[in-house]
Design an enzyme around this catalytic site. Structure first.
Site, PDB file in Angstrom:
ATOM      1  N   ASP A 164      24.856  23.072  43.359  1.00 52.64           N
ATOM      2  CA  ASP A 164      25.295  22.402  42.117  1.00 52.64           C
ATOM      3  C   ASP A 164      24.920  20.828  42.170  1.00 52.64           C
ATOM      4  O   ASP A 164      24.360  20.142  41.346  1.00 52.64           O
ATOM      5  CB  ASP A 164      26.887  22.495  42.047  1.00 52.64           C
ATOM      6  CG  ASP A 164      27.380  23.768  41.062  1.00 52.64           C
ATOM      7  OD1 ASP A 164      26.405  24.078  40.322  1.00 52.64           O
ATOM      8  OD2 ASP A 164      28.419  24.375  41.462  1.00 52.64           O
ATOM      9  N   TYR A 165      25.227  20.096  43.420  1.00 53.58           N
ATOM     10  CA  TYR A 165      25.284  19.034  43.929  1.00 53.58           C
ATOM     11  C   TYR A 165      23.575  18.564  43.906  1.00 53.58           C
ATOM     12  O   TYR A 165      23.284  17.670  43.152  1.00 53.58           O
ATOM     13  CB  TYR A 165      25.634  18.495  45.073  1.00 53.58           C
ATOM     14  CG  TYR A 165      27.215  18.103  45.083  1.00 53.58           C
ATOM     15  CD1 TYR A 165      27.735  17.094  44.530  1.00 53.58           C
ATOM     16  CD2 TYR A 165      28.109  18.932  45.739  1.00 53.58           C
ATOM     17  CE1 TYR A 165      29.174  16.972  44.552  1.00 53.58           C
ATOM     18  CE2 TYR A 165      29.323  18.624  45.867  1.00 53.58           C
ATOM     19  CZ  TYR A 165      30.046  17.817  45.034  1.00 53.58           C
ATOM     20  OH  TYR A 165      31.422  17.269  45.114  1.00 53.58           O
TER      21      TYR A 165
END
Length: 392
Positions: A164-165
């Protein structure tokens, strides 16, 4: 990035974090949420004064506008907002925006300067596009999970939502590149970023090693993949210390530190290639040295030897660290309901246009009237009518 208008329609982590980074850099972020419940993460604990910590960690420097997406009039209102925006960020399952009458073709025609960042699990147009995907699924699908964990243990997720990051940051890079191109052409474009693609990009040399050399890379615990010794070692007092001491520049310092200069002439360790073949043996020497020294003694010796090293800190260590506050990695902001909120700081430092936290994470719909008045010049009466019609 002052003056850049961004609509954030995303939820969970990847999209919201992407928009938050742009907000930290000075862009004006309007987070568009459902009138009932808002971003899904608002309902995820733990909470501070009823406000989700999860939500607040990814949504500072934003204003919240709520829309009843089931109402066709709200979808029309969204398109009016898009006409005023520079960037739109969304991370719905592919096809969702199209069902709302807000697909790329529609929005690009409505606003040719718009940059639309679409973050999804597998990408927008392929055989897996419609499959559900979260961070852990991306780690599994990309092979990243197979690289993580102890050699004799099961595959493991990373300790945080790394796919996600990474997707959030790649989307930011894509948006900035699209903005630069728009300066020259006057036209926006779509930015397509996937969790699986982002996770796959983190695999280092694994793909060519297998496809070209036939070598299958898998789990190695904390062992350095490219130098030896490089691992996490336990000091005499039980504290874990991670050290990188195995490349050709570091290894001579390491052997002097442990009082074993003869190891430089040992054919098992005299070259990096040899050390990688005899990694267990050189790590055993390192482990014996760490086990005979307290963590303070070991860290002091490592510092004198100029070997990259650090105590493996707990969250409690980080939270009480003077360095973390001094460097701005942990900051306090004031939230309208939660009060004082310690959170991650601003990782980017700019000499001429400093980053700053201008807005606390918003309460659901906190800025709806304000944004509609500023962006669309709607009057108080028109806003009241929209509320009465359950559009906002």
């Amino acid at each position: 990035m002052k003056g850049l208008k961004v609509l954030d329609l995303s939820r969970f982590i990847a999209g919201p974090h992407c928009a938050m980074v742009l907000g930290d850099l000075g862009a004006e972020i309007v987070k568009v949420e459902r009138t009932r419940g808002g971003d899904d993460t608002r309902s995820l604990g733990p909470y501070i004064e009823g406000e989700s910590i999860y939500f607040m960690m990814f949504n500072r420097n934003k204003r919240s506008l709520s829309l009843n997406f089931r109402n066709p009039a709200a979808q029309d209102l969204l398109r009016r907002l898009v006409a005023e925006a520079d960037v739109l960020i969304e991370n719905f399952r592919p096809g969702t925006m199209e069902k709302m009458g807000c697909g790329w073709d529609v929005l690009h025609q409505l606003n040719p300067r718009l940059i639309m960042a679409r973050i999804s699990g597998y990408g927008q147009n392929n055989s897996l596009s419609n499959e559900p995907c979260f961070d852990g699924i991306a780690q599994a699908t990309s092979g990243l999970m197979d690289l993580t964990g102890q050699p004799d243990g099961p595959p493991s997720m990373a300790g945080t939502f790394v796919a996600d990051y990474a997707s959030a940051l790649y989307a930011c890079v894509g948006i900035l590149a699209a903005l630069e191109r728009r300066h020259h052409t006057g036209k926006g474009q779509m930015v397509d970023v996937s969790l699986v693609g982002s996770a796959t990009s983190l695999l280092m040399t694994a793909i060519p090693e297998y496809l070209v050399n036939g070598r299958k890379v898998s789990r190695m615990g904390n062992r350095d993949r490219y130098a030896a010794p490089g691992n996490t070692f336990r000091a005499k007092d039980g504290v874990w210390i991670h050290m990188v001491g195995g490349n050709d520049a570091h290894f001579p310092r390491f052997v002097r530190m442990v009082g074993r200069p003869e190891l430089l002439q040992d054919p098992r360790f005299s070259t990096l290639e040899a050390r990688m073949k005899n990694v267990e043996a050189i790590e055993a020497i390192a482990a014996e040295w760490f086990a005979s020294h307290s963590s303070d003694e070991a860290l002091a010796a490592l510092s004198r030897a100029e070997l990259p090293s650090a105590k493996v800190q707990t969250v409690a260590d980080i939270a009480s660290s003077a360095y973390m506050r001094e460097a701005g990695h942990i900051v306090d902001i004031t939230h309208p309901k939660a009060g004082n909120l310690p959170m991650q700081g601003l990782p980017i430092r700019m000499s001429e246009s400093p980053t700053s936290i201008e807005e606390a994470p918003p309460v659901l719909g906190q800025h709806t009237s304000e944004v509609l008045s500023e962006w669309l010049k709607m009057s108080p009466e028109e806003i009241s009518q929209a509320k009465a019609a359950e559009i906002i």
